[in-house]
Scaffold this motif. Structure first.
Motif, mmCIF file in Angstrom:
data_model
loop_
_atom_site.group_PDB
_atom_site.id
_atom_site.type_symbol
_atom_site.label_atom_id
_atom_site.label_comp_id
_atom_site.label_asym_id
_atom_site.label_seq_id
_atom_site.Cartn_x
_atom_site.Cartn_y
_atom_site.Cartn_z
ATOM 1 N N ARG A 58 0.828 -1.201 0.000
ATOM 2 C CA ARG A 58 0.000 0.000 0.000
ATOM 3 C C ARG A 58 0.867 1.258 0.000
ATOM 4 O O ARG A 58 1.894 1.308 0.675
ATOM 5 C CB ARG A 58 -0.886 0.032 1.246
ATOM 6 C CG ARG A 58 -1.879 -1.103 1.380
ATOM 7 C CD ARG A 58 -2.505 -1.059 2.771
ATOM 8 N NE ARG A 58 -3.621 -1.983 2.930
ATOM 9 C CZ ARG A 58 -3.490 -3.256 3.282
ATOM 10 N NH1 ARG A 58 -2.270 -3.762 3.517
ATOM 11 N NH2 ARG A 58 -4.557 -4.022 3.417
ATOM 12 N N PRO A 59 0.442 2.320 -0.690
ATOM 13 C CA PRO A 59 1.097 3.612 -0.499
ATOM 14 C C PRO A 59 0.870 4.097 0.924
ATOM 15 O O PRO A 59 -0.077 3.677 1.598
ATOM 16 C CB PRO A 59 0.430 4.518 -1.524
ATOM 17 C CG PRO A 59 -0.863 3.857 -1.842
ATOM 18 C CD PRO A 59 -0.668 2.387 -1.648
ATOM 19 N N VAL A 60 1.734 4.991 1.388
ATOM 20 C CA VAL A 60 1.769 5.396 2.795
ATOM 21 C C VAL A 60 1.517 6.894 2.920
ATOM 22 O O VAL A 60 2.148 7.699 2.215
ATOM 23 C CB VAL A 60 3.143 5.054 3.417
ATOM 24 C CG1 VAL A 60 3.184 5.467 4.886
ATOM 25 C CG2 VAL A 60 3.453 3.568 3.254
ATOM 26 N N VAL A 61 0.612 7.271 3.819
ATOM 27 C CA VAL A 61 0.378 8.668 4.182
ATOM 28 C C VAL A 61 0.929 8.889 5.584
ATOM 29 O O VAL A 61 0.463 8.271 6.544
ATOM 30 C CB VAL A 61 -1.118 9.030 4.165
ATOM 31 C CG1 VAL A 61 -1.307 10.497 4.580
ATOM 32 C CG2 VAL A 61 -1.731 8.788 2.801
ATOM 33 N N LEU A 62 1.916 9.762 5.730
ATOM 34 C CA LEU A 62 2.446 10.134 7.046
ATOM 35 C C LEU A 62 1.841 11.464 7.454
ATOM 36 O O LEU A 62 2.039 12.478 6.789
ATOM 37 C CB LEU A 62 3.971 10.248 7.001
ATOM 38 C CG LEU A 62 4.634 10.795 8.278
ATOM 39 C CD1 LEU A 62 4.376 9.885 9.474
ATOM 40 C CD2 LEU A 62 6.136 10.997 8.069
ATOM 41 N N PHE A 63 1.093 11.464 8.586
ATOM 42 C CA PHE A 63 0.442 12.678 9.063
ATOM 43 C C PHE A 63 1.226 13.297 10.208
ATOM 44 O O PHE A 63 1.624 12.615 11.161
ATOM 45 C CB PHE A 63 -0.976 12.376 9.539
ATOM 46 C CG PHE A 63 -1.708 13.598 10.033
ATOM 47 C CD1 PHE A 63 -1.988 14.655 9.186
ATOM 48 C CD2 PHE A 63 -2.118 13.704 11.362
ATOM 49 C CE1 PHE A 63 -2.657 15.788 9.639
ATOM 50 C CE2 PHE A 63 -2.787 14.827 11.824
ATOM 51 C CZ PHE A 63 -3.054 15.869 10.956
ATOM 52 N N VAL A 64 1.410 14.633 10.127
ATOM 53 C CA VAL A 64 2.123 15.409 11.137
ATOM 54 C C VAL A 64 1.122 16.392 11.752
ATOM 55 O O VAL A 64 0.644 17.310 11.080
ATOM 56 C CB VAL A 64 3.319 16.153 10.519
ATOM 57 C CG1 VAL A 64 4.196 16.760 11.619
ATOM 58 C CG2 VAL A 64 4.149 15.228 9.627
ATOM 59 N N HIS A 65 0.804 16.220 13.030
ATOM 60 C CA HIS A 65 -0.240 17.007 13.686
ATOM 61 C C HIS A 65 0.181 18.447 13.938
ATOM 62 O O HIS A 65 1.367 18.799 13.888
ATOM 63 C CB HIS A 65 -0.656 16.350 15.011
ATOM 64 C CG HIS A 65 0.425 16.340 16.063
ATOM 65 N ND1 HIS A 65 0.798 17.460 16.769
ATOM 66 C CD2 HIS A 65 1.203 15.323 16.535
ATOM 67 C CE1 HIS A 65 1.747 17.161 17.626
ATOM 68 N NE2 HIS A 65 2.019 15.860 17.507
ATOM 69 N N GLY A 132 3.196 -4.041 5.233
ATOM 70 C CA GLY A 132 2.365 -3.988 4.042
ATOM 71 C C GLY A 132 2.394 -2.670 3.315
ATOM 72 O O GLY A 132 1.590 -2.446 2.393
ATOM 73 N N GLY A 133 3.306 -1.772 3.679
ATOM 74 C CA GLY A 133 3.420 -0.483 3.008
ATOM 75 C C GLY A 133 4.512 -0.476 1.964
ATOM 76 O O GLY A 133 5.428 -1.301 1.989
ATOM 77 N N ASP A 134 4.431 0.463 1.048
ATOM 78 C CA ASP A 134 5.416 0.610 -0.025
ATOM 79 C C ASP A 134 6.376 1.742 0.332
ATOM 80 O O ASP A 134 5.980 2.914 0.315
ATOM 81 C CB ASP A 134 4.712 0.920 -1.342
ATOM 82 C CG ASP A 134 5.657 0.902 -2.540
ATOM 83 O OD1 ASP A 134 6.881 0.993 -2.335
ATOM 84 O OD2 ASP A 134 5.165 0.816 -3.675
ATOM 85 N N PRO A 135 7.628 1.447 0.650
ATOM 86 C CA PRO A 135 8.561 2.504 1.051
ATOM 87 C C PRO A 135 8.900 3.485 -0.060
ATOM 88 O O PRO A 135 9.445 4.557 0.211
ATOM 89 C CB PRO A 135 9.805 1.721 1.496
ATOM 90 C CG PRO A 135 9.715 0.423 0.778
ATOM 91 C CD PRO A 135 8.252 0.117 0.686
ATOM 92 N N GLU A 136 8.577 3.131 -1.297
ATOM 93 C CA GLU A 136 8.843 4.027 -2.422
ATOM 94 C C GLU A 136 7.639 4.900 -2.763
ATOM 95 O O GLU A 136 7.698 5.696 -3.699
ATOM 96 C CB GLU A 136 9.251 3.214 -3.650
ATOM 97 C CG GLU A 136 10.551 2.441 -3.465
ATOM 98 C CD GLU A 136 11.739 3.346 -3.148
ATOM 99 O OE1 GLU A 136 11.771 4.488 -3.640
ATOM 100 O OE2 GLU A 136 12.627 2.904 -2.390
ATOM 101 N N ARG A 137 6.557 4.753 -1.997
ATOM 102 C CA ARG A 137 5.354 5.560 -2.256
ATOM 103 C C ARG A 137 4.859 6.170 -0.949
ATOM 104 O O ARG A 137 3.780 5.867 -0.460
ATOM 105 C CB ARG A 137 4.270 4.719 -2.924
ATOM 106 C CG ARG A 137 4.609 4.298 -4.341
ATOM 107 C CD ARG A 137 3.389 3.711 -5.036
ATOM 108 N NE ARG A 137 2.989 2.434 -4.438
ATOM 109 C CZ ARG A 137 1.797 1.864 -4.641
ATOM 110 N NH1 ARG A 137 0.880 2.476 -5.373
ATOM 111 N NH2 ARG A 137 1.525 0.695 -4.078
ATOM 112 N N ILE A 138 5.677 7.042 -0.373
ATOM 113 C CA ILE A 138 5.331 7.756 0.855
ATOM 114 C C ILE A 138 4.958 9.191 0.507
ATOM 115 O O ILE A 138 5.667 9.869 -0.249
ATOM 116 C CB ILE A 138 6.501 7.751 1.849
ATOM 117 C CG1 ILE A 138 6.863 6.316 2.264
ATOM 118 C CG2 ILE A 138 6.171 8.603 3.076
ATOM 119 C CD1 ILE A 138 8.141 6.222 3.070
ATOM 120 N N VAL A 139 3.830 9.660 1.049
ATOM 121 C CA VAL A 139 3.432 11.061 0.900
ATOM 122 C C VAL A 139 3.247 11.653 2.293
ATOM 123 O O VAL A 139 2.996 10.938 3.267
ATOM 124 C CB VAL A 139 2.142 11.204 0.075
ATOM 125 C CG1 VAL A 139 2.352 10.696 -1.343
ATOM 126 C CG2 VAL A 139 0.970 10.483 0.735
#
Length: 276
Positions: A58-65, A132-139
């Motif tokens: 899966r692509p990955v969304v990293l959220f910064v509060h 299960g995440g894709d390290p090449e598809r992080i946003v």
């Protein structure tokens, strides 16, 4: 509610949206909790995903509060849904959601928050495949101070375009307006402000950007949004992806993601999909 900031406004916004957000918070737990991405006790992130495996990484969304540099948390279940709701929204959308804590002022000053974004990105690139995440598809997705830390990450890491695919920043401060008194807890005095703000980095980067603000944001945040949009247009010859939320304020802009109001959420998913 108007444009007011502070604990009372936060409480009002949470109460307004709790009816939609709390039920999800009580049914979708983190798949991995308090993953240590660094040595500080605040260097922790939670991972959310939904559904069976076998569908590819899966692509990955990293959220910064947000939190004005001095407070905030990645959240959790029940009434602690804020910020964690972004991870759950990402998971429900078929992504892997990562929600991070970072070091806070005044104990940790500039550029600690942006350094922590860099550390979290590095941890995800090294470890997210096991979940299960894709390290090449992080946003990246941030709000308020979180947006500032993402912009600072773009400045601190010249190779950021090789680490992440895109960044979305909601209601951030990038250096187009004067330093506010409360921001001195993170940036130091006015004499350091111009040199420490990420203004040039966020204007110059070729990384795809999504910029948003709200009609009931305080004027300073709206000015920053307009000035950054203009600077990006002058530098790149075109406007970036953007969203102006007519019915939201500084807090609900991020808090409402995952509710029936899908205007911003849908635009974010389209933006992220285009660049992953």
């Amino acid at each position: 509610m108007g444009r007011s900031l502070g604990p009372q406004a936060v409480a009002q916004c949470r109460a307004l949206l709790a009816g939609e957000q709390e039920p999800v918070a009580n049914t979708l737990a983190p798949a991995a909790s308090d993953c240590a991405y660094g040595s500080d006790p605040r260097h922790r992130l939670d991972l959310y995903w939904q559904g069976a495996g076998g569908q590819g990484a899966r692509p990955v969304v990293l959220f910064v509060h947000g939190g004005g540099f001095v407070l905030g948390d990645k959240g959790g279940a029940g009434e602690h849904w804020p910020n964690a709701h972004i991870g759950r929204w990402a998971a429900r959308s078929g992504w892997l959601g990562a929600v991070m804590n970072y070091r806070l002022a005044p104990g940790h000053v500039w550029p600690a928050g942006s350094e922590d974004v860099a550390l979290a990105v590095a941890w995800l690139r090294a470890n997210v495949a096991a979940y299960g995440g894709d390290p090449e598809r992080i946003v990246l997705l941030g709000t308020s101070a979180g947006s500032v830390h993402i912009a600072g990450y773009l400045r601190l890491c010249p190779d950021h375009a090789a680490q992440v695919r895109a960044a979305a920043m909601l209601s951030g401060i990038y250096g187009f307006t004067p330093l506010a008194d409360r921001d001195e807890l993170y940036y130091g005095s006015q004499e350091f402000y111009a040199d420490r703000m990420p203004r040039e980095a966020v204007v110059e980067t070729d990384l795809p950007l999504f910029l948003a603000c709200a009609r009931f944001d305080p004027q300073r945040f709206q000015t920053e949004w307009v000035e950054l949009m203009q600077a990006r247009l002058e530098r790149h010859g075109t406007l970036p992806w953007a969203h102006y939320a007519n019915w939201h304020n500084h807090y609900t802009l991020a808090m409402h993601i995952g509710t029936r109001d899908t205007a911003l959420a849908g635009a974010l998913l389209s933006f992220f999909a285009e660049h992953t």
